[in-house]
Scaffold this motif. Structure first.
Motif, PDB file in Angstrom:
ATOM      1  N   LYS A   1       0.850  -1.180   0.000  1.00  0.00           N
ATOM      2  CA  LYS A   1       0.000   0.000   0.000  1.00  0.00           C
ATOM      3  C   LYS A   1       0.883   1.227   0.000  1.00  0.00           C
ATOM      4  CE  LYS A   1      -3.865  -1.998   2.493  1.00  0.00           C
ATOM      5  NZ  LYS A   1      -4.736  -1.878   3.663  1.00  0.00           N
ATOM      6  N   ARG A   2       0.479   2.231  -0.756  1.00  0.00           N
ATOM      7  CA  ARG A   2       1.225   3.486  -0.782  1.00  0.00           C
ATOM      8  C   ARG A   2       0.430   4.542  -0.045  1.00  0.00           C
ATOM      9  NH1 ARG A   2       5.659   4.413  -3.960  1.00  0.00           N
ATOM     10  NH2 ARG A   2       5.095   6.586  -4.071  1.00  0.00           N
ATOM     11  N   SER A   3       1.139   5.271   0.757  1.00  0.00           N
ATOM     12  CA  SER A   3       0.519   6.373   1.485  1.00  0.00           C
ATOM     13  C   SER A   3       1.515   7.519   1.447  1.00  0.00           C
ATOM     14  CB  SER A   3       0.217   5.959   2.915  1.00  0.00           C
ATOM     15  OG  SER A   3      -0.309   7.055   3.627  1.00  0.00           O
ATOM     16  N   GLY A   4       1.225   8.502   0.643  1.00  0.00           N
ATOM     17  CA  GLY A   4       2.173   9.599   0.509  1.00  0.00           C
ATOM     18  C   GLY A   4       3.311   9.223  -0.420  1.00  0.00           C
ATOM     19  N   ASP A   5       4.517   9.666  -0.074  1.00  0.00           N
ATOM     20  CA  ASP A   5       5.669   9.458  -0.945  1.00  0.00           C
ATOM     21  C   ASP A   5       6.419   8.164  -0.682  1.00  0.00           C
ATOM     22  OD1 ASP A   5       5.238  11.787  -2.326  1.00  0.00           O
ATOM     23  OD2 ASP A   5       6.507  12.983  -1.002  1.00  0.00           O
ATOM     24  N   ASP A   6       6.198   7.523   0.456  1.00  0.00           N
ATOM     25  CA  ASP A   6       6.931   6.293   0.738  1.00  0.00           C
ATOM     26  C   ASP A   6       5.969   5.188   1.154  1.00  0.00           C
ATOM     27  OD1 ASP A   6       7.793   6.612   4.181  1.00  0.00           O
ATOM     28  OD2 ASP A   6       6.484   7.921   3.036  1.00  0.00           O
ATOM     29  N   VAL A   7       6.454   3.976   1.096  1.00  0.00           N
ATOM     30  CA  VAL A   7       5.628   2.825   1.440  1.00  0.00           C
ATOM     31  C   VAL A   7       5.474   2.776   2.957  1.00  0.00           C
ATOM     32  CG1 VAL A   7       5.467   0.311   1.374  1.00  0.00           C
ATOM     33  CG2 VAL A   7       6.387   1.558  -0.587  1.00  0.00           C
ATOM     34  N   LYS A   8       4.249   2.711   3.395  1.00  0.00           N
ATOM     35  CA  LYS A   8       3.970   2.653   4.834  1.00  0.00           C
ATOM     36  C   LYS A   8       3.702   1.240   5.313  1.00  0.00           C
ATOM     37  CE  LYS A   8       3.900   7.127   5.539  1.00  0.00           C
ATOM     38  NZ  LYS A   8       4.769   7.840   6.399  1.00  0.00           N
ATOM     39  N   MET A   9       3.062   0.440   4.455  1.00  0.00           N
ATOM     40  CA  MET A   9       2.683  -0.911   4.866  1.00  0.00           C
ATOM     41  C   MET A   9       2.884  -1.875   3.703  1.00  0.00           C
ATOM     42  SD  MET A   9      -0.837   0.031   6.974  1.00  0.00           S
ATOM     43  CE  MET A   9      -1.737  -1.043   5.969  1.00  0.00           C
ATOM     44  N   ILE A  10       3.273  -3.103   4.025  1.00  0.00           N
ATOM     45  CA  ILE A  10       3.311  -4.153   3.030  1.00  0.00           C
ATOM     46  C   ILE A  10       2.589  -5.364   3.605  1.00  0.00           C
ATOM     47  CG2 ILE A  10       5.435  -3.370   1.931  1.00  0.00           C
ATOM     48  CD1 ILE A  10       6.935  -5.531   3.427  1.00  0.00           C
ATOM     49  N   SER A  11       2.032  -6.166   2.730  1.00  0.00           N
ATOM     50  CA  SER A  11       1.306  -7.343   3.212  1.00  0.00           C
ATOM     51  C   SER A  11       2.292  -8.340   3.800  1.00  0.00           C
ATOM     52  CB  SER A  11       0.518  -7.983   2.071  1.00  0.00           C
ATOM     53  OG  SER A  11       1.394  -8.586   1.156  1.00  0.00           O
ATOM     54  N   GLY A  12       1.808  -9.247   4.576  1.00  0.00           N
ATOM     55  CA  GLY A  12       2.654 -10.247   5.222  1.00  0.00           C
ATOM     56  C   GLY A  12       3.338 -11.183   4.246  1.00  0.00           C
ATOM     57  N   GLU A  13       2.764 -11.362   3.048  1.00  0.00           N
ATOM     58  CA  GLU A  13       3.341 -12.270   2.061  1.00  0.00           C
ATOM     59  C   GLU A  13       4.488 -11.635   1.282  1.00  0.00           C
ATOM     60  OE1 GLU A  13      -0.013 -11.462   1.911  1.00  0.00           O
ATOM     61  OE2 GLU A  13      -0.809 -13.200   2.965  1.00  0.00           O
TER      62      GLU A  13
ATOM     63  N   PRO B   1       7.311  -9.896   2.068  1.00  0.00           N
ATOM     64  CA  PRO B   1       8.690 -10.226   2.440  1.00  0.00           C
ATOM     65  C   PRO B   1       9.069 -11.665   2.097  1.00  0.00           C
ATOM     66  CG  PRO B   1       7.613  -9.075   4.244  1.00  0.00           C
ATOM     67  CD  PRO B   1       6.562  -9.387   3.213  1.00  0.00           C
ATOM     68  N   ILE B   2       8.116 -12.570   2.169  1.00  0.00           N
ATOM     69  CA  ILE B   2       8.373 -13.969   1.834  1.00  0.00           C
ATOM     70  C   ILE B   2       8.659 -14.098   0.344  1.00  0.00           C
ATOM     71  CG2 ILE B   2       7.361 -16.286   1.762  1.00  0.00           C
ATOM     72  CD1 ILE B   2       5.749 -15.394   4.299  1.00  0.00           C
ATOM     73  N   VAL B   3       7.886 -13.409  -0.474  1.00  0.00           N
ATOM     74  CA  VAL B   3       8.092 -13.452  -1.923  1.00  0.00           C
ATOM     75  C   VAL B   3       9.429 -12.823  -2.287  1.00  0.00           C
ATOM     76  CG1 VAL B   3       7.216 -12.606  -4.142  1.00  0.00           C
ATOM     77  CG2 VAL B   3       5.631 -13.500  -2.439  1.00  0.00           C
ATOM     78  N   PHE B   4       9.761 -11.688  -1.683  1.00  0.00           N
ATOM     79  CA  PHE B   4      11.053 -11.042  -1.954  1.00  0.00           C
ATOM     80  C   PHE B   4      12.212 -11.934  -1.520  1.00  0.00           C
ATOM     81  CE2 PHE B   4       8.744  -6.793  -1.667  1.00  0.00           C
ATOM     82  CZ  PHE B   4       8.737  -6.616  -3.040  1.00  0.00           C
ATOM     83  N   ALA B   5      12.082 -12.579  -0.388  1.00  0.00           N
ATOM     84  CA  ALA B   5      13.140 -13.466   0.102  1.00  0.00           C
ATOM     85  C   ALA B   5      13.349 -14.639  -0.856  1.00  0.00           C
ATOM     86  CB  ALA B   5      12.808 -13.973   1.502  1.00  0.00           C
ATOM     87  N   LYS B   6      12.267 -15.224  -1.351  1.00  0.00           N
ATOM     88  CA  LYS B   6      12.380 -16.340  -2.291  1.00  0.00           C
ATOM     89  C   LYS B   6      12.993 -15.884  -3.608  1.00  0.00           C
ATOM     90  CE  LYS B   6      11.868 -20.586  -3.499  1.00  0.00           C
ATOM     91  NZ  LYS B   6      12.638 -21.652  -2.858  1.00  0.00           N
ATOM     92  N   ALA B   7      12.602 -14.709  -4.079  1.00  0.00           N
ATOM     93  CA  ALA B   7      13.176 -14.175  -5.316  1.00  0.00           C
ATOM     94  C   ALA B   7      14.677 -13.961  -5.156  1.00  0.00           C
ATOM     95  CB  ALA B   7      12.482 -12.873  -5.705  1.00  0.00           C
ATOM     96  N   CYS B   8      15.104 -13.427  -4.019  1.00  0.00           N
ATOM     97  CA  CYS B   8      16.534 -13.237  -3.760  1.00  0.00           C
ATOM     98  C   CYS B   8      17.263 -14.575  -3.708  1.00  0.00           C
ATOM     99  CB  CYS B   8      16.742 -12.477  -2.448  1.00  0.00           C
ATOM    100  SG  CYS B   8      16.269 -10.751  -2.543  1.00  0.00           S
ATOM    101  N   GLU B   9      16.660 -15.547  -3.068  1.00  0.00           N
ATOM    102  CA  GLU B   9      17.257 -16.885  -2.977  1.00  0.00           C
ATOM    103  C   GLU B   9      17.472 -17.482  -4.360  1.00  0.00           C
ATOM    104  OE1 GLU B   9      15.802 -21.314  -1.621  1.00  0.00           O
ATOM    105  OE2 GLU B   9      15.004 -19.601  -0.528  1.00  0.00           O
ATOM    106  N   LEU B  10      16.466 -17.394  -5.219  1.00  0.00           N
ATOM    107  CA  LEU B  10      16.570 -17.952  -6.563  1.00  0.00           C
ATOM    108  C   LEU B  10      17.603 -17.208  -7.406  1.00  0.00           C
ATOM    109  CD1 LEU B  10      12.791 -18.592  -7.267  1.00  0.00           C
ATOM    110  CD2 LEU B  10      14.554 -20.291  -6.703  1.00  0.00           C
ATOM    111  N   PHE B  11      17.654 -15.892  -7.248  1.00  0.00           N
ATOM    112  CA  PHE B  11      18.629 -15.083  -7.975  1.00  0.00           C
ATOM    113  C   PHE B  11      20.055 -15.460  -7.576  1.00  0.00           C
ATOM    114  CE2 PHE B  11      21.367 -11.309  -7.664  1.00  0.00           C
ATOM    115  CZ  PHE B  11      21.516 -11.037  -9.011  1.00  0.00           C
TER     116      PHE B  11
END
Length: 95
Positions: free
Chosen positions: A2-14, A16-26
């Motif tokens: 979710k975007r609120s203003g100029d920076d990200v204030k909240m992200i869903s719980g999933e 960080p898990i998706v980003f972590a898996k993408a980094c692992e695969l990379f």
């Protein structure tokens, strides 16, 4: 996310898990290709030059070329040709 203003204030719980898996695969893919370069050089130790060669031989890693540029590889030529065998070797699974 979710975007609120100029920076990200909240992200869903999933997210960080998706980003972590993408980094692992990379990292896994970059390490596998770098290891193949080291083995071709009859070594069992990974060197910076192995990573640079793997990046130079793989089109999808073009965004890393400036970060891991090997002076000898960039000046030594070849004009940016890419190895088809390096690109096709990634199809194997490590399971």
């Amino acid at each position: 996310m979710k975007r609120s203003g100029d920076d990200v204030k909240m992200i869903s719980g999933e997210a960080p898990i998706v980003f972590a898996k993408a980094c692992e695969l990379f990292i896994e893919e970059l390490a596998r290709r770098s290891w193949n370069v080291a083995v071709q050089g009859k070594r069992r130790t990974l060197h910076r030059e192995d990573v640079a060669s793997a990046v130079a031989a793989t089109e999808v890693f073009d965004f890393l070329v400036g970060l891991v540029a090997d002076d000898d590889h960039n000046n030594g030529g070849g004009g940016g040709s890419r190895s088809n065998s390096a690109n096709s070797s990634a199809g194997g699974a490590l399971n």
